[in-house]
Write a protein that holds these residues in place. Structure first.
Motif, PDB file in Angstrom:
ATOM      1  N   TYR B  31      73.462  33.641  26.194  1.00  0.00           N
ATOM      2  CA  TYR B  31      72.266  34.387  25.830  1.00  0.00           C
ATOM      3  C   TYR B  31      71.019  33.706  26.389  1.00  0.00           C
ATOM      4  O   TYR B  31      70.893  32.479  26.351  1.00  0.00           O
ATOM      5  N   TYR B  33      66.492  34.405  26.682  1.00  0.00           N
ATOM      6  CA  TYR B  33      65.391  35.129  26.045  1.00  0.00           C
ATOM      7  C   TYR B  33      64.074  34.819  26.758  1.00  0.00           C
ATOM      8  O   TYR B  33      63.876  33.709  27.240  1.00  0.00           O
ATOM      9  N   TYR B  35      60.001  34.978  25.628  1.00  0.00           N
ATOM     10  CA  TYR B  35      59.015  35.179  24.573  1.00  0.00           C
ATOM     11  C   TYR B  35      57.610  35.001  25.156  1.00  0.00           C
ATOM     12  O   TYR B  35      57.422  34.297  26.124  1.00  0.00           O
ATOM     13  N   GLN B  37      53.773  33.718  23.577  1.00  0.00           N
ATOM     14  CA  GLN B  37      53.128  33.107  22.419  1.00  0.00           C
ATOM     15  C   GLN B  37      51.624  33.235  22.554  1.00  0.00           C
ATOM     16  O   GLN B  37      51.037  32.760  23.534  1.00  0.00           O
ATOM     17  N   MET B  41      49.815  34.673  16.553  1.00  0.00           N
ATOM     18  CA  MET B  41      50.829  35.743  16.622  1.00  0.00           C
ATOM     19  C   MET B  41      52.242  35.201  16.597  1.00  0.00           C
ATOM     20  O   MET B  41      53.210  35.970  16.548  1.00  0.00           O
ATOM     21  N   GLY B  42      52.408  33.903  16.650  1.00  0.00           N
ATOM     22  CA  GLY B  42      53.752  33.355  16.697  1.00  0.00           C
ATOM     23  C   GLY B  42      54.419  33.671  18.024  1.00  0.00           C
ATOM     24  O   GLY B  42      53.753  33.901  19.038  1.00  0.00           O
ATOM     25  N   LEU B  43      55.731  33.700  18.022  1.00  0.00           N
ATOM     26  CA  LEU B  43      56.495  34.053  19.226  1.00  0.00           C
ATOM     27  C   LEU B  43      56.967  35.491  19.108  1.00  0.00           C
ATOM     28  O   LEU B  43      57.525  35.889  18.084  1.00  0.00           O
ATOM     29  N   LEU B  45      59.316  38.433  21.062  1.00  0.00           N
ATOM     30  CA  LEU B  45      60.375  38.586  22.047  1.00  0.00           C
ATOM     31  C   LEU B  45      60.028  39.710  23.022  1.00  0.00           C
ATOM     32  O   LEU B  45      59.717  40.828  22.613  1.00  0.00           O
ATOM     33  N   TYR B  48      65.610  40.187  26.386  1.00  0.00           N
ATOM     34  CA  TYR B  48      66.659  39.196  26.253  1.00  0.00           C
ATOM     35  C   TYR B  48      67.915  39.682  26.975  1.00  0.00           C
ATOM     36  O   TYR B  48      67.999  40.838  27.409  1.00  0.00           O
ATOM     37  N   PHE B  90      57.567  31.544  27.057  1.00  0.00           N
ATOM     38  CA  PHE B  90      58.678  30.629  26.823  1.00  0.00           C
ATOM     39  C   PHE B  90      60.000  31.329  27.095  1.00  0.00           C
ATOM     40  O   PHE B  90      60.215  32.470  26.689  1.00  0.00           O
ATOM     41  N   SER B  99      72.936  35.009  16.435  1.00  0.00           N
ATOM     42  CA  SER B  99      71.696  34.237  16.397  1.00  0.00           C
ATOM     43  C   SER B  99      71.826  32.977  15.563  1.00  0.00           C
ATOM     44  O   SER B  99      70.890  32.205  15.487  1.00  0.00           O
ATOM     45  N   GLN B 103      68.724  28.222  19.525  1.00  0.00           N
ATOM     46  CA  GLN B 103      68.065  28.539  20.777  1.00  0.00           C
ATOM     47  C   GLN B 103      67.389  27.278  21.302  1.00  0.00           C
ATOM     48  O   GLN B 103      66.697  26.586  20.560  1.00  0.00           O
ATOM     49  N   PHE B 105      64.648  25.816  23.971  1.00  0.00           N
ATOM     50  CA  PHE B 105      63.462  26.352  24.620  1.00  0.00           C
ATOM     51  C   PHE B 105      63.047  25.532  25.843  1.00  0.00           C
ATOM     52  O   PHE B 105      63.190  24.302  25.867  1.00  0.00           O
TER      53      PHE B 105
END
Lengths: 115, 114
Positions: B31, B33, B35, B37, B41-43, B45, B48, B90, B99, B103, B105
């Protein structure tokens, strides 16, 4: 849709004091829950995760978190904070809508450590 | 092992220009992904992939395209950059299955669109 809420945008803690960062989630079934930490200018690093079993989870760097289903919470704790813990902390939940292939992140809590 | 690497680290674009961000992982992860940032707002997606040759949309896919031609690489493309795409991007990878797996990064790419 599931969501993750981190109520505190910033928290300041004195070095040596205890820490608790709050995380609440909305989710129907038993969730996969995570805490990640991001140091300035870096990517995210996993601190700990919960899937099932013992509701008190131990992680790296002396952190722990407790899953409380009745409160839909997964709060992160550390008994004594060090200056190097200053960073941004993210709570996340496995996303059932993607077949658990992805994570939904909270907006983060910035931890400041005062001397 | 280098883990997850991202190229480039910084980039400045003019509105309307295109570019491709490259993510590479050497952990044989299934997997991958992408993202973005943004402050407060955070991360979020973008897209993916659960395996070579597969891609899927995330929360904020508009204005981006991706490709996973090789298992170790995941490319993010901006066909016509807009100032709203100014962000830190990221890439992450995980072993897969679900999940529950961690993960990992990359260090991020800081993109500014003027």
């Amino acid at each position: 849709a599931q969501s993750v809420t981190q109520p505190d945008i910033h928290i300041t803690v004195s070095e040596g004091a205890s820490l608790e960062l709050r995380c609440n989630y909305s989710y129907g079934a038993t969730p996969y829950l995570f805490w990640y930490v991001q140091s300035p200018g870096q990517g995210l690093q996993l601190l700990l995760k919960y899937f099932s079993g013992d509701t008190l989870v131990q992680g790296i760097k002396g952190f722990e978190a407790e899953f409380k289903r009745s409160q839909s919470s997964f709060n992160l704790r550390k008994p004594s904070v060090h200056w190097s813990d200053a960073a941004e902390y993210f709570c996340a939940v496995g996303d059932m809508n993607s077949g658990y292939s992805t994570l939904t992140f909270g907006k983060g809590t910035m931890l400041l450590v005062s001397p | 092992n280098a883990g997850v690497t991202q190229t480039p680290k910084f980039r400045v674009l003019k509105t309307g220009q295109s570019m491709t961000l490259l993510c590479a992982q050497d952990m044989n992860h299934e997997y991958m992904y992408w993202y973005r940032q943004d402050p407060g707002m955070g991360l979020r997606l973008i897209h993916y992939s659960v395996g070579e040759g597969t891609t899927a949309k995330g929360e904020v896919p508009d204005g981006y395209n991706v490709s996973r031609l090789k298992k170790q690489n995941f490319l993010l493309g901006l066909e016509s950059a807009a100032p709203s795409q100014t962000s830190v991007y990221f890439c992450a990878s995980s072993r897969g299955l679900n999940s529950y797996n961690e993960q990992f990064f990359g260090p991020g790419t800081r993109l500014t669109v003027l």
